[in-house]
Design a protein around this motif. Structure first.
Motif, PDB file in Angstrom:
ATOM      1  N   ASP A 262      31.606  96.365  24.901  1.00  0.00           N
ATOM      2  CA  ASP A 262      31.193  95.156  24.164  1.00  0.00           C
ATOM      3  C   ASP A 262      32.126  94.898  22.986  1.00  0.00           C
ATOM      4  O   ASP A 262      32.491  93.745  22.704  1.00  0.00           O
ATOM      5  N   HIS A 263      32.511  95.977  22.286  1.00  0.00           N
ATOM      6  CA  HIS A 263      33.391  95.833  21.119  1.00  0.00           C
ATOM      7  C   HIS A 263      34.785  95.344  21.548  1.00  0.00           C
ATOM      8  O   HIS A 263      35.373  94.463  20.904  1.00  0.00           O
ATOM      9  N   ILE A 264      35.292  95.914  22.633  1.00  0.00           N
ATOM     10  CA  ILE A 264      36.603  95.482  23.140  1.00  0.00           C
ATOM     11  C   ILE A 264      36.537  94.032  23.601  1.00  0.00           C
ATOM     12  O   ILE A 264      37.455  93.236  23.348  1.00  0.00           O
ATOM     13  N   ARG A 265      35.436  93.672  24.265  1.00  0.00           N
ATOM     14  CA  ARG A 265      35.276  92.293  24.732  1.00  0.00           C
ATOM     15  C   ARG A 265      35.228  91.330  23.546  1.00  0.00           C
ATOM     16  O   ARG A 265      35.873  90.270  23.566  1.00  0.00           O
ATOM     17  N   ALA A 266      34.484  91.685  22.504  1.00  0.00           N
ATOM     18  CA  ALA A 266      34.393  90.830  21.317  1.00  0.00           C
ATOM     19  C   ALA A 266      35.749  90.692  20.642  1.00  0.00           C
ATOM     20  O   ALA A 266      36.146  89.594  20.205  1.00  0.00           O
ATOM     21  N   SER A 267      36.494  91.798  20.574  1.00  0.00           N
ATOM     22  CA  SER A 267      37.823  91.751  19.963  1.00  0.00           C
ATOM     23  C   SER A 267      38.767  90.885  20.788  1.00  0.00           C
ATOM     24  O   SER A 267      39.582  90.126  20.241  1.00  0.00           O
ATOM     25  N   ALA A 268      38.668  90.998  22.122  1.00  0.00           N
ATOM     26  CA  ALA A 268      39.514  90.187  22.993  1.00  0.00           C
ATOM     27  C   ALA A 268      39.196  88.705  22.828  1.00  0.00           C
ATOM     28  O   ALA A 268      40.104  87.849  22.804  1.00  0.00           O
ATOM     29  N   ARG A 269      37.918  88.389  22.711  1.00  0.00           N
ATOM     30  CA  ARG A 269      37.522  86.986  22.504  1.00  0.00           C
ATOM     31  C   ARG A 269      38.069  86.478  21.166  1.00  0.00           C
ATOM     32  O   ARG A 269      38.506  85.322  21.052  1.00  0.00           O
ATOM     33  N   ALA A 270      38.043  87.355  20.154  1.00  0.00           N
ATOM     34  CA  ALA A 270      38.565  86.959  18.841  1.00  0.00           C
ATOM     35  C   ALA A 270      40.067  86.688  18.912  1.00  0.00           C
ATOM     36  O   ALA A 270      40.567  85.695  18.350  1.00  0.00           O
ATOM     37  N   VAL A 271      40.790  87.556  19.598  1.00  0.00           N
ATOM     38  CA  VAL A 271      42.232  87.367  19.749  1.00  0.00           C
ATOM     39  C   VAL A 271      42.521  86.075  20.509  1.00  0.00           C
ATOM     40  O   VAL A 271      43.468  85.339  20.184  1.00  0.00           O
ATOM     41  N   GLU A 272      41.686  85.812  21.516  1.00  0.00           N
ATOM     42  CA  GLU A 272      41.858  84.571  22.288  1.00  0.00           C
ATOM     43  C   GLU A 272      41.690  83.346  21.392  1.00  0.00           C
ATOM     44  O   GLU A 272      42.459  82.374  21.487  1.00  0.00           O
ATOM     45  N   LYS A 273      40.718  83.371  20.510  1.00  0.00           N
ATOM     46  CA  LYS A 273      40.504  82.253  19.581  1.00  0.00           C
ATOM     47  C   LYS A 273      41.673  82.115  18.616  1.00  0.00           C
ATOM     48  O   LYS A 273      42.104  81.001  18.311  1.00  0.00           O
ATOM     49  N   ASN A 295      41.643  95.918  11.543  1.00  0.00           N
ATOM     50  CA  ASN A 295      42.970  95.299  11.572  1.00  0.00           C
ATOM     51  C   ASN A 295      42.938  93.872  12.117  1.00  0.00           C
ATOM     52  O   ASN A 295      43.719  93.013  11.695  1.00  0.00           O
ATOM     53  N   LEU A 296      42.024  93.634  13.054  1.00  0.00           N
ATOM     54  CA  LEU A 296      41.902  92.263  13.569  1.00  0.00           C
ATOM     55  C   LEU A 296      41.403  91.327  12.470  1.00  0.00           C
ATOM     56  O   LEU A 296      41.909  90.203  12.297  1.00  0.00           O
ATOM     57  N   ASN A 297      40.405  91.777  11.719  1.00  0.00           N
ATOM     58  CA  ASN A 297      39.923  90.977  10.586  1.00  0.00           C
ATOM     59  C   ASN A 297      41.015  90.812   9.529  1.00  0.00           C
ATOM     60  O   ASN A 297      41.151  89.732   8.921  1.00  0.00           O
ATOM     61  N   ALA A 298      41.818  91.854   9.304  1.00  0.00           N
ATOM     62  CA  ALA A 298      42.905  91.763   8.328  1.00  0.00           C
ATOM     63  C   ALA A 298      43.963  90.759   8.779  1.00  0.00           C
ATOM     64  O   ALA A 298      44.508  89.994   7.969  1.00  0.00           O
ATOM     65  N   MET A 299      44.243  90.734  10.100  1.00  0.00           N
ATOM     66  CA  MET A 299      45.219  89.777  10.627  1.00  0.00           C
ATOM     67  C   MET A 299      44.733  88.349  10.424  1.00  0.00           C
ATOM     68  O   MET A 299      45.490  87.460  10.004  1.00  0.00           O
ATOM     69  N   VAL A 300      43.443  88.123  10.736  1.00  0.00           N
ATOM     70  CA  VAL A 300      42.875  86.777  10.565  1.00  0.00           C
ATOM     71  C   VAL A 300      42.922  86.382   9.091  1.00  0.00           C
ATOM     72  O   VAL A 300      43.278  85.238   8.747  1.00  0.00           O
ATOM     73  N   ALA A 301      42.585  87.323   8.190  1.00  0.00           N
ATOM     74  CA  ALA A 301      42.612  87.026   6.751  1.00  0.00           C
ATOM     75  C   ALA A 301      44.023  86.695   6.290  1.00  0.00           C
ATOM     76  O   ALA A 301      44.232  85.769   5.479  1.00  0.00           O
ATOM     77  N   LYS A 304      44.939  83.245   7.475  1.00  0.00           N
ATOM     78  CA  LYS A 304      44.245  82.258   6.641  1.00  0.00           C
ATOM     79  C   LYS A 304      44.954  82.105   5.293  1.00  0.00           C
ATOM     80  O   LYS A 304      45.147  80.981   4.794  1.00  0.00           O
ATOM     81  N   ASN A 305      45.337  83.231   4.688  1.00  0.00           N
ATOM     82  CA  ASN A 305      46.038  83.179   3.399  1.00  0.00           C
ATOM     83  C   ASN A 305      47.386  82.460   3.540  1.00  0.00           C
ATOM     84  O   ASN A 305      47.818  81.719   2.644  1.00  0.00           O
ATOM     85  N   LEU A 306      48.061  82.697   4.666  1.00  0.00           N
ATOM     86  CA  LEU A 306      49.337  82.038   4.910  1.00  0.00           C
ATOM     87  C   LEU A 306      49.151  80.526   5.012  1.00  0.00           C
ATOM     88  O   LEU A 306      49.925  79.744   4.432  1.00  0.00           O
ATOM     89  N   ILE A 307      48.107  80.123   5.727  1.00  0.00           N
ATOM     90  CA  ILE A 307      47.834  78.690   5.875  1.00  0.00           C
ATOM     91  C   ILE A 307      47.433  78.081   4.540  1.00  0.00           C
ATOM     92  O   ILE A 307      47.874  76.967   4.181  1.00  0.00           O
ATOM     93  N   VAL A 308      46.595  78.807   3.787  1.00  0.00           N
ATOM     94  CA  VAL A 308      46.198  78.316   2.468  1.00  0.00           C
ATOM     95  C   VAL A 308      47.435  78.161   1.565  1.00  0.00           C
ATOM     96  O   VAL A 308      47.579  77.174   0.826  1.00  0.00           O
ATOM     97  N   GLY A 309      48.358  79.151   1.613  1.00  0.00           N
ATOM     98  CA  GLY A 309      49.571  79.083   0.796  1.00  0.00           C
ATOM     99  C   GLY A 309      50.448  77.907   1.177  1.00  0.00           C
ATOM    100  O   GLY A 309      51.013  77.214   0.303  1.00  0.00           O
ATOM    101  N   MET A 310      50.581  77.659   2.495  1.00  0.00           N
ATOM    102  CA  MET A 310      51.389  76.534   2.960  1.00  0.00           C
ATOM    103  C   MET A 310      50.759  75.200   2.571  1.00  0.00           C
ATOM    104  O   MET A 310      51.461  74.245   2.189  1.00  0.00           O
ATOM    105  N   ASP A 311      49.426  75.137   2.642  1.00  0.00           N
ATOM    106  CA  ASP A 311      48.739  73.906   2.237  1.00  0.00           C
ATOM    107  C   ASP A 311      48.904  73.670   0.737  1.00  0.00           C
ATOM    108  O   ASP A 311      49.110  72.524   0.279  1.00  0.00           O
ATOM    109  N   LYS A 312      48.829  74.741  -0.049  1.00  0.00           N
ATOM    110  CA  LYS A 312      49.025  74.639  -1.494  1.00  0.00           C
ATOM    111  C   LYS A 312      50.435  74.146  -1.800  1.00  0.00           C
ATOM    112  O   LYS A 312      50.650  73.301  -2.683  1.00  0.00           O
ATOM    113  N   LEU A 313      51.428  74.665  -1.042  1.00  0.00           N
ATOM    114  CA  LEU A 313      52.819  74.241  -1.215  1.00  0.00           C
ATOM    115  C   LEU A 313      52.962  72.745  -0.930  1.00  0.00           C
ATOM    116  O   LEU A 313      53.620  72.014  -1.685  1.00  0.00           O
TER     117      LEU A 313
END
Length: 375
Positions: A262-273, A295-301, A304-313
């Motif tokens: 279940d955990h692997i499936r949830a992680s795979a779905r997250a990566v797919e998104k 690490n998956l949550n850290a990658m998403v964060a 998000k920070n990269l997108i926020v920084g680019m939007d701020k720029l």
């Protein structure tokens, strides 16, 4: 041998355990059967000895009555003979009395023998067993004699073992015996009981082993199937076994593996998104050691920070602050390269725009010496 056992399937190991258990049961049973017949015969011999000694005690009692003057010797002898004539044990087993000549004094089934000298009597093997009775009493006082003698109501003689004991005051030999074929019949009856018990126990063991093998094999096959699918990248695997049918550590194993899937499936779905550009996700972190979830949550964060920084720029540049660049200290690795690249690209265009604005300013002041190069 150890390697061969290690390579065996669970079903094969359980079958081997069942086979070894049944073999051990057969060996124990065989040893029991080997000693059973001798034990039965010895038990019968001992019992015969005891009953003869009991009968001897009855004769002693009659003799004491004679000694005490309560009975004449003839009355005492007649009382002893009558008592033993009527005495039976184990159904039809009986006693006889002969003297040292040997003349039969009492035999409940062969009355024609009474008063007859049996010195010449012999069994089919030629043994003069009445003389053996007398000789055993003379030499030892009591003992066993083996010979052939017909059962009551049966013509043909069979093997018999008798215990005889002498009563010296009257010169009597008191005896009784067991028929060996009775022991054989009892032996085979015991063997039949053992076989029946063996079949029942063996059947129960086989049934239990089959049930254990089935309860273990089905979930393991299911786990193997899911593991093989996961190895090919297929996370859409489902358990086919019923967890409610499992007990103990095996149920814990199955539950843990199902949770892992279940955990692997949830992680795979997250990566797919994430791959589809959807960063509105959060993977449940199972523990401090859940490297995948953390690490998956850290990658998403970070994304998000990269997108926020680019939007701020973008917003700062749009507002006229063309000197603003995106902070890169919060990023590492490739993400830092992306942020630095964005800043470099924006900085290049900002510099070009500044040059153009400077030349246009000179033109406005009448200074046309500046040349507008190809940017």
């Amino acid at each position: 041998m150890r390697e061969r056992f290690a390579n065996m399937t669970i079903r094969g190991k359980l079958r081997m355990i069942l086979g070894v258990s049944i073999l051990a049961l057969v060996l124990v049973g065989s040893l029991s059967v080997i000693t059973l017949k001798q034990n039965l015969l010895e038990e019968k011999r001992l019992k015969t000895k005891h009953v003869v000694e009991t009968a001897h005690g009855m004769v002693v009692h009659q003799y004491k009555l004679f000694q005490d003057g309560k009975l004449s010797e003839g009355e005492a002898k007649q009382g002893a003979v009558s008592s033993l004539r009527a005495l039976r044990y184990e159904g039809s087993e009986y006693f006889w009395i002969n003297d040292m000549n040997p003349v039969v004094i009492m035999h409940p089934y062969n009355l024609e023998m009474e008063g007859m000298d049996q010195s010449a009597s012999e069994d089919p093997t030629g043994k003069k067993f009445f003389l053996e009775f007398v000789g055993t009493v003379k030499n030892h006082g009591a003992g066993f004699v083996e010979y052939m003698w017909p059962k009551p109501g049966i013509k043909d003689p069979v093997r018999k073992i008798s215990y005889v004991k002498g009563f010296e005051p009257w010169g009597w030999v008191i005896g009784s015996g067991i028929y060996v074929d009775d022991v054989n019949s009892l032996f085979w009856k015991k063997v039949a009981q053992f076989i029946a018990i063996f079949l029942v126990i063996g059947g129960i063991m086989a049934f239990v082993t089959w049930g254990v093998a089935r309860s273990i094999r089905r979930p393991l096959v299911d786990l193997l199937r899911m593991t093989q699918k996961l190895a090919t990248g297929d996370v859409d695997v489902k358990a086919e076994s019923n967890i409610a049918d499992m007990k103990g550590s095996f149920a814990v194993l199955y539950q843990s593996f199902a949770a892992l899937v279940d955990h692997i499936r949830a992680s795979a779905r997250a990566v797919e998104k994430v791959a589809q550009g959807d960063l509105d996700i959060a993977v449940e972190v199972k523990s401090e050691r859940d490297v995948l979830g953390k690490n998956l949550n850290a990658m998403v964060a970070t994304l998000k920070n990269l997108i926020v920084g680019m939007d701020k720029l973008y917003q700062e540049q749009k507002a006229g602050d063309i000197s603003y660049l995106m902070p890169v200290d919060g990023f590492a690795g490739v993400y830092r390269q992306v942020a630095t690249g964005v800043n470099a690209t924006v900085g290049l265009h900002v510099n070009n725009v500044a040059k153009i604005l400077g030349i246009l300013g000179s033109y406005a002041e009448g200074d046309f010496s500046a040349i507008l190069e190809k940017l």
